[in-house]
Design an enzyme around this catalytic site. Sequence first.
Site, PDB file in Angstrom:
ATOM      1  N   TYR A 196       0.877  -1.173   0.000  1.00  0.00           N
ATOM      2  CA  TYR A 196       0.000   0.000   0.000  1.00  0.00           C
ATOM      3  C   TYR A 196       0.907   1.214   0.000  1.00  0.00           C
ATOM      4  CZ  TYR A 196      -3.305   3.517   1.743  1.00  0.00           C
ATOM      5  OH  TYR A 196      -4.079   4.643   1.906  1.00  0.00           O
ATOM      6  N   LYS A 208       5.353   7.585   9.344  1.00  0.00           N
ATOM      7  CA  LYS A 208       5.091   7.059  10.685  1.00  0.00           C
ATOM      8  C   LYS A 208       6.442   6.892  11.395  1.00  0.00           C
ATOM      9  CE  LYS A 208       1.212   4.720   8.578  1.00  0.00           C
ATOM     10  NZ  LYS A 208       0.140   3.747   8.658  1.00  0.00           N
ATOM     11  N   ASP A 246       9.510   2.913  -0.083  1.00  0.00           N
ATOM     12  CA  ASP A 246       8.423   3.523   0.666  1.00  0.00           C
ATOM     13  C   ASP A 246       8.582   3.080   2.119  1.00  0.00           C
ATOM     14  OD1 ASP A 246       6.176   4.474   1.815  1.00  0.00           O
ATOM     15  OD2 ASP A 246       4.757   3.597   0.378  1.00  0.00           O
TER      16      ASP A 246
HETATM   17  C1  LIG Z   1       3.902   1.986   3.103  1.00  0.00           C
HETATM   18  C2  LIG Z   1       2.896   3.093   3.144  1.00  0.00           C
HETATM   19  N1  LIG Z   1       2.959   4.083   2.239  1.00  0.00           N
HETATM   20  C3  LIG Z   1       2.100   5.117   2.252  1.00  0.00           C
HETATM   21  C4  LIG Z   1       1.094   5.176   3.189  1.00  0.00           C
HETATM   22  C5  LIG Z   1       0.160   6.343   3.195  1.00  0.00           C
HETATM   23  O1  LIG Z   1       0.429   7.149   4.308  1.00  0.00           O
HETATM   24  P1  LIG Z   1      -0.694   8.135   4.883  1.00  0.00           P
HETATM   25  O2  LIG Z   1      -1.748   7.285   5.498  1.00  0.00           O
HETATM   26  O3  LIG Z   1       0.050   8.971   5.904  1.00  0.00           O
HETATM   27  O4  LIG Z   1      -1.189   8.938   3.739  1.00  0.00           O
HETATM   28  C6  LIG Z   1       0.972   4.169   4.130  1.00  0.00           C
HETATM   29  C7  LIG Z   1      -0.098   4.204   5.150  1.00  0.00           C
HETATM   30  O5  LIG Z   1      -0.329   3.297   5.897  1.00  0.00           O
HETATM   31  C8  LIG Z   1       1.891   3.090   4.116  1.00  0.00           C
HETATM   32  O6  LIG Z   1       1.821   2.087   4.987  1.00  0.00           O
END
Ligand SMILES: Cc1ncc(COP(=O)(O)O)c(C=O)c1O
Length: 438
Positions: free
Chosen positions: A148, A278, A250
Amino acid sequence: MTESESKSEALLAEAMKVFPGGVGSSARGIRAGWDPYPPFIAQGTGSHITDVDGNEYVDYLMGLGPLLLGHRPPEVTAAVVDAIQRFGTVFGLPYELEAEAARKVVDAVPSVDMVRFANSGSEAVGTAVRLARAVTGRKLIVRFEGHYHGWLDTVYWSNHPDPAVAGPPERPITVPAGKGLLPEVADSLVVLTWNDPESFTAVMDQIGDQVAAVITEPAVLNTGCILPEPGWLELLRAKTTEHGALLIFDEVITGFRFARGGGQEFFGVMPDITTMAKGLGGGFPVAAIGGTRAVMEAIGDGRYSHSGTYNSNVIQTAAVSATMDLLTPDRYVTARAIGTRLMDGITSLLKEKGVTGHVVGLGTVFQVWMGTDEPIRNWRDAARLADEELFTRWWRAMMARGVLFHPAQFENLFVSMAHTDADVDRTLEAAEGALASL
Ligand SMILES: Cc1ncc(COP(=O)(O)O)c(C=O)c1O
Protein backbone atom coordinates in the site's frame (compact mmCIF):
# COMPACT_ATOMS: atom_id res chain seq x y z
CA MET A 1 -28.86 5.02 25.22
CA THR A 2 -30.20 1.71 26.56
CA GLU A 3 -28.39 0.10 29.45
CA SER A 4 -27.00 -2.69 27.28
CA GLU A 5 -25.65 -0.24 24.72
CA SER A 6 -22.04 0.79 25.07
CA LYS A 7 -21.02 4.42 24.88
CA SER A 8 -18.86 3.60 21.84
CA GLU A 9 -21.85 2.10 20.06
CA ALA A 10 -23.99 5.14 20.85
CA LEU A 11 -21.26 7.56 19.78
CA LEU A 12 -20.82 5.67 16.52
CA ALA A 13 -24.54 5.89 15.79
CA GLU A 14 -24.42 9.67 16.38
CA ALA A 15 -21.24 10.13 14.34
CA MET A 16 -22.71 8.16 11.42
CA LYS A 17 -25.28 10.91 10.91
CA VAL A 18 -22.60 13.40 9.88
CA PHE A 19 -19.42 11.39 9.31
CA PRO A 20 -19.37 8.72 6.56
CA GLY A 21 -19.17 5.35 8.31
CA GLY A 22 -18.93 7.24 11.61
CA VAL A 23 -15.14 7.33 11.38
CA GLY A 24 -12.46 9.68 10.06
CA SER A 25 -10.60 7.11 7.97
CA SER A 26 -11.96 3.97 6.36
CA ALA A 27 -9.50 1.67 8.22
CA ARG A 28 -11.29 2.56 11.47
CA GLY A 29 -14.81 1.58 10.46
CA ILE A 30 -17.03 -1.46 10.76
CA ARG A 31 -16.26 -2.35 7.15
CA ALA A 32 -12.54 -2.57 8.00
CA GLY A 33 -13.32 -5.27 10.57
CA TRP A 34 -14.18 -3.28 13.70
CA ASP A 35 -17.33 -5.29 14.08
CA PRO A 36 -19.84 -4.60 15.62
CA TYR A 37 -18.31 -1.16 16.35
CA PRO A 38 -14.88 0.37 16.94
CA PRO A 39 -14.07 1.40 20.50
CA PHE A 40 -14.19 5.19 20.83
CA ILE A 41 -11.00 6.27 22.52
CA ALA A 42 -10.90 8.31 25.70
CA GLN A 43 -7.12 8.64 25.93
CA GLY A 44 -3.78 6.95 25.29
CA THR A 45 -0.71 7.03 27.52
CA GLY A 46 2.55 5.27 26.67
CA SER A 47 1.68 1.74 25.56
CA HIS A 48 -1.88 1.79 26.90
CA ILE A 49 -5.19 3.08 25.62
CA THR A 50 -8.58 3.50 27.29
CA ASP A 51 -11.97 3.62 25.59
CA VAL A 52 -15.03 5.63 26.58
CA ASP A 53 -16.58 2.54 28.17
CA GLY A 54 -13.70 2.35 30.62
CA ASN A 55 -11.93 -0.60 28.98
CA GLU A 56 -8.16 -0.36 29.24
CA TYR A 57 -5.98 -2.14 26.65
CA VAL A 58 -2.35 -2.84 25.99
CA ASP A 59 -2.17 -1.09 22.64
CA TYR A 60 -0.51 -2.69 19.61
CA LEU A 61 -2.54 -0.69 17.08
CA MET A 62 -0.46 2.34 18.09
CA GLY A 63 -2.25 4.73 15.77
CA LEU A 64 -1.47 2.33 12.88
CA GLY A 65 2.24 2.97 13.30
CA PRO A 66 3.17 6.55 14.14
CA LEU A 67 3.43 5.99 17.89
CA LEU A 68 6.92 4.52 17.86
CA LEU A 69 7.61 6.39 21.11
CA GLY A 70 4.21 5.50 22.58
CA HIS A 71 1.22 7.76 23.11
CA ARG A 72 2.08 11.36 23.91
CA PRO A 73 5.83 11.14 24.50
CA PRO A 74 6.26 14.06 26.95
CA GLU A 75 9.48 15.38 25.41
CA VAL A 76 7.92 15.66 21.94
CA THR A 77 4.70 17.22 23.23
CA ALA A 78 6.72 19.76 25.22
CA ALA A 79 8.91 20.60 22.21
CA VAL A 80 5.88 21.21 19.98
CA VAL A 81 4.01 23.30 22.53
CA ASP A 82 7.13 25.29 23.30
CA ALA A 83 7.87 26.00 19.62
CA ILE A 84 4.30 27.19 18.96
CA GLN A 85 4.35 29.41 22.00
CA ARG A 86 7.74 30.85 21.19
CA PHE A 87 7.33 31.53 17.50
CA GLY A 88 4.17 30.33 15.72
CA THR A 89 2.77 27.60 13.46
CA VAL A 90 3.17 28.55 9.77
CA PHE A 91 4.90 31.46 8.09
CA GLY A 92 4.99 30.82 4.36
CA LEU A 93 8.70 31.57 4.75
CA PRO A 94 11.72 29.62 5.96
CA TYR A 95 12.84 29.49 9.60
CA GLU A 96 15.78 27.98 11.42
CA LEU A 97 14.16 24.94 13.06
CA GLU A 98 13.15 23.31 9.76
CA ALA A 99 16.75 23.00 8.58
CA GLU A 100 17.70 21.63 12.00
CA ALA A 101 15.00 18.94 11.70
CA ALA A 102 16.08 18.19 8.12
CA ARG A 103 19.72 17.82 9.20
CA LYS A 104 18.75 15.27 11.85
CA VAL A 105 16.80 13.18 9.32
CA VAL A 106 19.65 13.34 6.81
CA ASP A 107 22.07 12.22 9.55
CA ALA A 108 19.81 9.30 10.47
CA VAL A 109 18.85 7.82 7.09
CA PRO A 110 21.89 6.54 5.16
CA SER A 111 20.81 7.09 1.52
CA VAL A 112 19.25 10.49 2.17
CA ASP A 113 21.36 13.56 1.34
CA MET A 114 18.47 16.01 1.25
CA VAL A 115 14.92 16.00 2.55
CA ARG A 116 11.62 17.87 2.26
CA PHE A 117 8.76 17.58 4.76
CA ALA A 118 5.13 16.88 3.84
CA ASN A 119 1.88 16.18 5.64
CA SER A 120 1.10 12.52 4.97
CA GLY A 121 2.65 9.38 3.59
CA SER A 122 0.36 9.49 0.56
CA GLU A 123 1.62 12.96 -0.28
CA ALA A 124 5.24 11.90 0.11
CA VAL A 125 4.69 8.97 -2.25
CA GLY A 126 2.91 11.22 -4.77
CA THR A 127 5.93 13.50 -4.73
CA ALA A 128 8.37 10.60 -5.04
CA VAL A 129 6.63 9.13 -8.07
CA ARG A 130 6.35 12.42 -9.96
CA LEU A 131 9.90 13.39 -9.01
CA ALA A 132 11.16 10.06 -10.42
CA ARG A 133 9.35 10.80 -13.68
CA ALA A 134 10.70 14.35 -13.73
CA VAL A 135 14.27 13.21 -13.20
CA THR A 136 14.27 10.26 -15.64
CA GLY A 137 11.87 11.60 -18.28
CA ARG A 138 10.20 8.17 -18.27
CA LYS A 139 6.62 7.10 -17.68
CA LEU A 140 6.37 3.66 -16.08
CA ILE A 141 6.27 2.93 -12.36
CA VAL A 142 6.74 -0.66 -11.23
CA ARG A 143 4.86 -1.54 -8.06
CA PHE A 144 4.03 -4.81 -6.33
CA GLU A 145 0.79 -6.46 -5.31
CA GLY A 146 0.11 -6.45 -1.57
CA HIS A 147 1.88 -3.16 -0.94
CA TYR A 148 0.00 0.00 0.00
CA HIS A 149 1.52 3.30 -1.02
CA GLY A 150 -1.32 5.61 0.00
CA TRP A 151 -4.48 6.66 -1.72
CA LEU A 152 -3.30 8.88 -4.60
CA ASP A 153 -4.52 7.89 -8.08
CA THR A 154 -0.97 7.27 -9.32
CA VAL A 155 -0.42 4.27 -7.01
CA TYR A 156 -3.82 3.19 -5.63
CA TRP A 157 -3.90 0.02 -7.72
CA SER A 158 -3.49 -3.72 -7.00
CA ASN A 159 -3.13 -3.29 -3.24
CA HIS A 160 -5.01 -6.49 -2.44
CA PRO A 161 -6.56 -7.56 -5.75
CA ASP A 162 -8.78 -10.61 -5.94
CA PRO A 163 -6.39 -13.22 -7.40
CA ALA A 164 -9.29 -14.51 -9.50
CA VAL A 165 -9.29 -11.30 -11.56
CA ALA A 166 -5.64 -10.24 -11.16
CA GLY A 167 -4.09 -12.42 -13.85
CA PRO A 168 -1.09 -14.73 -13.52
CA PRO A 169 1.39 -13.96 -10.69
CA GLU A 170 4.29 -13.66 -13.13
CA ARG A 171 2.48 -10.86 -15.02
CA PRO A 172 -0.44 -9.53 -12.97
CA ILE A 173 -3.15 -7.29 -14.38
CA THR A 174 -3.27 -3.76 -12.91
CA VAL A 175 -6.45 -3.71 -10.82
CA PRO A 176 -7.94 -0.49 -9.37
CA ALA A 177 -8.14 -0.56 -5.56
CA GLY A 178 -11.46 1.30 -5.64
CA LYS A 179 -13.88 3.28 -7.77
CA GLY A 180 -13.09 6.67 -9.28
CA LEU A 181 -9.69 5.85 -10.78
CA LEU A 182 -9.17 6.67 -14.44
CA PRO A 183 -8.51 3.47 -16.43
CA GLU A 184 -5.77 5.19 -18.45
CA VAL A 185 -3.65 5.53 -15.29
CA ALA A 186 -3.24 1.74 -15.40
CA ASP A 187 -1.06 2.22 -18.50
CA SER A 188 1.50 4.05 -16.38
CA LEU A 189 1.91 1.18 -13.94
CA VAL A 190 3.49 -2.24 -14.14
CA VAL A 191 2.32 -4.49 -11.32
CA LEU A 192 4.48 -7.43 -10.27
CA THR A 193 4.73 -10.11 -7.59
CA TRP A 194 7.07 -9.43 -4.67
CA ASN A 195 9.90 -11.81 -3.78
CA ASP A 196 9.74 -13.23 -7.31
CA PRO A 197 13.15 -12.65 -8.96
CA GLU A 198 12.27 -14.41 -12.23
CA SER A 199 9.29 -12.27 -13.23
CA PHE A 200 10.97 -9.06 -12.05
CA THR A 201 14.15 -9.78 -14.00
CA ALA A 202 12.19 -10.74 -17.12
CA VAL A 203 10.09 -7.57 -17.07
CA MET A 204 13.04 -5.26 -16.35
CA ASP A 205 15.09 -6.84 -19.12
CA GLN A 206 12.18 -6.28 -21.49
CA ILE A 207 11.00 -2.74 -20.61
CA GLY A 208 13.49 -1.46 -18.01
CA ASP A 209 14.50 1.44 -20.25
CA GLN A 210 10.95 2.85 -19.95
CA VAL A 211 10.78 2.51 -16.17
CA ALA A 212 11.07 5.74 -14.16
CA ALA A 213 11.06 3.96 -10.82
CA VAL A 214 10.43 0.76 -8.96
CA ILE A 215 8.58 1.46 -5.71
CA THR A 216 8.55 -1.01 -2.85
CA GLU A 217 8.18 -1.28 0.89
CA PRO A 218 11.50 -2.78 2.06
CA ALA A 219 9.43 -5.22 4.13
CA VAL A 220 5.74 -5.56 3.35
CA LEU A 221 3.77 -4.25 6.32
CA ASN A 222 0.57 -3.79 4.37
CA THR A 223 0.02 -7.50 3.91
CA GLY A 224 0.52 -8.68 7.47
CA CYS A 225 4.27 -8.87 7.75
CA ILE A 226 6.34 -10.23 4.86
CA LEU A 227 10.12 -10.01 4.87
CA PRO A 228 12.35 -9.79 1.80
CA GLU A 229 14.01 -13.05 0.85
CA PRO A 230 17.83 -13.00 0.73
CA GLY A 231 19.00 -11.18 -2.40
CA TRP A 232 15.57 -9.74 -3.31
CA LEU A 233 16.17 -6.10 -2.35
CA GLU A 234 19.67 -6.36 -3.80
CA LEU A 235 18.14 -7.51 -7.09
CA LEU A 236 15.75 -4.54 -7.14
CA ARG A 237 18.77 -2.28 -6.61
CA ALA A 238 20.90 -3.95 -9.27
CA LYS A 239 18.23 -4.07 -11.98
CA THR A 240 17.08 -0.47 -11.48
CA THR A 241 20.68 0.73 -11.69
CA GLU A 242 21.33 -1.42 -14.77
CA HIS A 243 18.36 0.08 -16.62
CA GLY A 244 18.72 3.69 -15.45
CA ALA A 245 15.55 3.55 -13.35
CA LEU A 246 15.26 4.90 -9.80
CA LEU A 247 14.55 2.78 -6.73
CA ILE A 248 12.02 4.20 -4.29
CA PHE A 249 11.80 2.71 -0.81
CA ASP A 250 8.42 3.52 0.67
CA GLU A 251 9.54 3.63 4.28
CA VAL A 252 6.33 5.19 5.58
CA ILE A 253 6.14 2.28 8.05
CA THR A 254 9.66 0.82 8.05
CA GLY A 255 11.36 4.22 8.44
CA PHE A 256 12.85 4.57 11.94
CA ARG A 257 11.11 1.36 13.01
CA PHE A 258 13.61 -1.47 12.54
CA ALA A 259 16.55 0.83 13.04
CA ARG A 260 17.17 4.58 13.22
CA GLY A 261 18.09 4.50 9.53
CA GLY A 262 14.98 2.49 8.60
CA GLY A 263 14.66 -0.59 6.42
CA GLN A 264 17.56 0.54 4.23
CA GLU A 265 19.95 0.50 7.18
CA PHE A 266 18.52 -2.76 8.51
CA PHE A 267 18.70 -4.62 5.18
CA GLY A 268 21.74 -2.77 3.85
CA VAL A 269 20.28 -1.76 0.49
CA MET A 270 20.21 1.91 -0.53
CA PRO A 271 17.41 3.42 -2.63
CA ASP A 272 17.53 6.66 -4.64
CA ILE A 273 14.38 8.07 -3.04
CA THR A 274 12.88 7.37 0.39
CA THR A 275 9.43 8.24 1.69
CA MET A 276 8.97 8.41 5.46
CA ALA A 277 6.09 9.29 7.78
CA LYS A 278 5.09 7.06 10.69
CA GLY A 279 7.79 7.14 13.33
CA LEU A 280 9.18 10.43 12.10
CA GLY A 281 7.25 12.77 14.36
CA GLY A 282 6.49 10.96 17.62
CA GLY A 283 2.80 10.73 16.72
CA PHE A 284 2.49 14.21 15.21
CA PRO A 285 1.34 14.33 11.56
CA VAL A 286 4.42 14.69 9.40
CA ALA A 287 5.94 12.93 6.41
CA ALA A 288 9.08 13.39 4.38
CA ILE A 289 10.61 12.66 1.04
CA GLY A 290 14.35 12.25 0.95
CA GLY A 291 16.85 11.21 -1.66
CA THR A 292 20.28 11.45 -3.09
CA ARG A 293 21.58 14.90 -3.86
CA ALA A 294 21.40 14.15 -7.61
CA VAL A 295 17.65 13.46 -7.40
CA MET A 296 16.65 16.06 -4.82
CA GLU A 297 18.49 18.84 -6.66
CA ALA A 298 15.63 18.66 -9.20
CA ILE A 299 13.50 20.31 -6.51
CA GLY A 300 16.19 22.86 -5.66
CA ASP A 301 16.83 23.91 -9.27
CA GLY A 302 13.13 24.19 -10.12
CA ARG A 303 12.73 21.24 -12.50
CA TYR A 304 10.21 19.94 -9.99
CA SER A 305 8.08 22.23 -7.86
CA HIS A 306 7.41 20.68 -4.48
CA SER A 307 4.98 23.01 -2.76
CA GLY A 308 2.45 22.93 0.04
CA THR A 309 1.13 25.54 2.46
CA TYR A 310 1.56 23.27 5.45
CA ASN A 311 4.83 21.61 4.39
CA SER A 312 7.44 21.90 7.08
CA ASN A 313 5.21 23.75 9.54
CA VAL A 314 6.45 24.40 13.07
CA ILE A 315 4.42 21.56 14.62
CA GLN A 316 6.08 19.10 12.24
CA THR A 317 9.64 20.30 12.53
CA ALA A 318 9.55 20.68 16.31
CA ALA A 319 8.14 17.14 16.52
CA VAL A 320 10.75 15.72 14.13
CA SER A 321 13.66 17.42 15.88
CA ALA A 322 12.58 16.18 19.32
CA THR A 323 11.76 12.68 18.02
CA MET A 324 15.13 12.27 16.33
CA ASP A 325 16.84 13.06 19.64
CA LEU A 326 14.88 10.27 21.33
CA LEU A 327 15.58 7.56 18.71
CA THR A 328 18.77 6.38 20.37
CA PRO A 329 20.41 3.00 19.65
CA ASP A 330 19.70 1.69 23.18
CA ARG A 331 15.97 2.33 22.76
CA TYR A 332 15.99 0.19 19.59
CA VAL A 333 17.79 -2.63 21.39
CA THR A 334 15.24 -2.60 24.22
CA ALA A 335 12.15 -2.30 22.00
CA ARG A 336 13.34 -5.07 19.68
CA ALA A 337 14.07 -7.35 22.64
CA ILE A 338 10.61 -6.74 24.11
CA GLY A 339 8.92 -7.32 20.75
CA THR A 340 10.96 -10.44 20.06
CA ARG A 341 10.01 -11.84 23.47
CA LEU A 342 6.36 -11.27 22.59
CA MET A 343 6.73 -12.88 19.15
CA ASP A 344 8.54 -15.91 20.64
CA GLY A 345 5.94 -16.21 23.40
CA ILE A 346 3.05 -16.26 20.91
CA THR A 347 4.94 -18.79 18.75
CA SER A 348 5.28 -21.13 21.76
CA LEU A 349 1.64 -20.68 22.73
CA LEU A 350 0.42 -21.46 19.20
CA LYS A 351 2.25 -24.79 19.43
CA GLU A 352 1.18 -25.48 23.01
CA LYS A 353 -2.51 -24.85 22.24
CA GLY A 354 -2.41 -26.68 18.90
CA VAL A 355 -3.45 -23.66 16.83
CA THR A 356 -1.98 -23.62 13.33
CA GLY A 357 -0.22 -20.34 12.66
CA HIS A 358 3.14 -18.64 12.69
CA VAL A 359 4.60 -15.32 13.65
CA VAL A 360 6.62 -13.13 11.28
CA GLY A 361 8.24 -9.86 12.17
CA LEU A 362 11.20 -7.92 13.39
CA GLY A 363 10.37 -7.22 17.01
CA THR A 364 8.94 -3.74 16.69
CA VAL A 365 6.33 -4.85 14.15
CA PHE A 366 4.95 -8.31 13.47
CA GLN A 367 1.91 -10.33 12.52
CA VAL A 368 0.51 -13.73 13.43
CA TRP A 369 -0.31 -15.58 10.21
CA MET A 370 -3.30 -17.66 11.20
CA GLY A 371 -4.14 -21.07 9.76
CA THR A 372 -0.85 -21.78 8.02
CA ASP A 373 2.70 -22.91 8.73
CA GLU A 374 3.76 -22.33 5.13
CA PRO A 375 5.99 -19.36 4.38
CA ILE A 376 4.20 -16.31 2.96
CA ARG A 377 6.36 -14.53 0.39
CA ASN A 378 3.86 -12.19 -1.29
CA TRP A 379 0.21 -11.21 -1.68
CA ARG A 380 -0.75 -14.30 -3.68
CA ASP A 381 0.59 -16.56 -0.90
CA ALA A 382 -1.20 -14.50 1.75
CA ALA A 383 -4.51 -14.57 -0.12
CA ARG A 384 -4.23 -18.34 -0.60
CA LEU A 385 -2.91 -19.40 2.81
CA ALA A 386 -4.01 -17.03 5.58
CA ASP A 387 -7.16 -17.91 7.50
CA GLU A 388 -8.88 -14.56 7.94
CA GLU A 389 -11.83 -16.07 9.79
CA LEU A 390 -9.52 -17.66 12.39
CA PHE A 391 -7.67 -14.36 12.69
CA THR A 392 -10.94 -12.56 13.44
CA ARG A 393 -11.69 -15.02 16.25
CA TRP A 394 -8.17 -14.53 17.67
CA TRP A 395 -8.61 -10.75 17.49
CA ARG A 396 -11.97 -10.88 19.30
CA ALA A 397 -10.58 -13.15 22.00
CA MET A 398 -7.63 -10.81 22.55
CA MET A 399 -9.82 -7.67 22.63
CA ALA A 400 -11.97 -9.35 25.26
CA ARG A 401 -8.80 -9.90 27.30
CA GLY A 402 -7.56 -6.31 27.12
CA VAL A 403 -5.20 -6.42 24.13
CA LEU A 404 -5.86 -4.10 21.19
CA PHE A 405 -4.69 -4.48 17.61
CA HIS A 406 -6.25 -4.15 14.16
CA PRO A 407 -8.91 -6.76 13.32
CA ALA A 408 -7.53 -7.43 9.84
CA GLN A 409 -5.12 -10.29 9.16
CA PHE A 410 -3.36 -8.09 6.62
CA GLU A 411 -2.53 -5.33 9.14
CA ASN A 412 -0.01 -5.88 11.93
CA LEU A 413 0.96 -5.33 15.57
CA PHE A 414 3.22 -2.44 16.48
CA VAL A 415 5.52 -2.62 19.49
CA SER A 416 6.70 0.81 20.61
CA MET A 417 9.58 2.06 22.69
CA ALA A 418 7.02 2.59 25.49
CA HIS A 419 6.05 -1.10 25.74
CA THR A 420 7.44 -2.94 28.74
CA ASP A 421 8.11 -6.49 29.85
CA ALA A 422 5.01 -6.15 32.05
CA ASP A 423 2.97 -5.45 28.88
CA VAL A 424 4.42 -8.58 27.28
CA ASP A 425 3.55 -10.65 30.38
CA ARG A 426 -0.02 -9.36 30.29
CA THR A 427 -0.31 -9.93 26.53
CA LEU A 428 1.02 -13.50 26.74
CA GLU A 429 -1.40 -14.29 29.56
CA ALA A 430 -4.21 -13.00 27.35
CA ALA A 431 -2.86 -14.96 24.37
CA GLU A 432 -2.81 -18.16 26.40
CA GLY A 433 -6.52 -17.79 27.19
CA ALA A 434 -7.38 -16.56 23.69
CA LEU A 435 -5.60 -19.40 21.87
CA ALA A 436 -7.10 -21.98 24.24
CA SER A 437 -10.54 -20.59 23.39
CA LEU A 438 -9.97 -21.07 19.65
C1 LIG B 1 3.90 1.99 3.10
C2 LIG B 1 2.90 3.09 3.14
N1 LIG B 1 2.96 4.08 2.24
C3 LIG B 1 2.10 5.12 2.25
C4 LIG B 1 1.09 5.18 3.19
C5 LIG B 1 0.16 6.34 3.19
O1 LIG B 1 0.43 7.15 4.31
P1 LIG B 1 -0.69 8.13 4.88
O2 LIG B 1 -1.75 7.28 5.50
O3 LIG B 1 0.05 8.97 5.90
O4 LIG B 1 -1.19 8.94 3.74
C6 LIG B 1 0.97 4.17 4.13
C7 LIG B 1 -0.10 4.20 5.15
O5 LIG B 1 -0.33 3.30 5.90
C8 LIG B 1 1.89 3.09 4.12
O6 LIG B 1 1.82 2.09 4.99
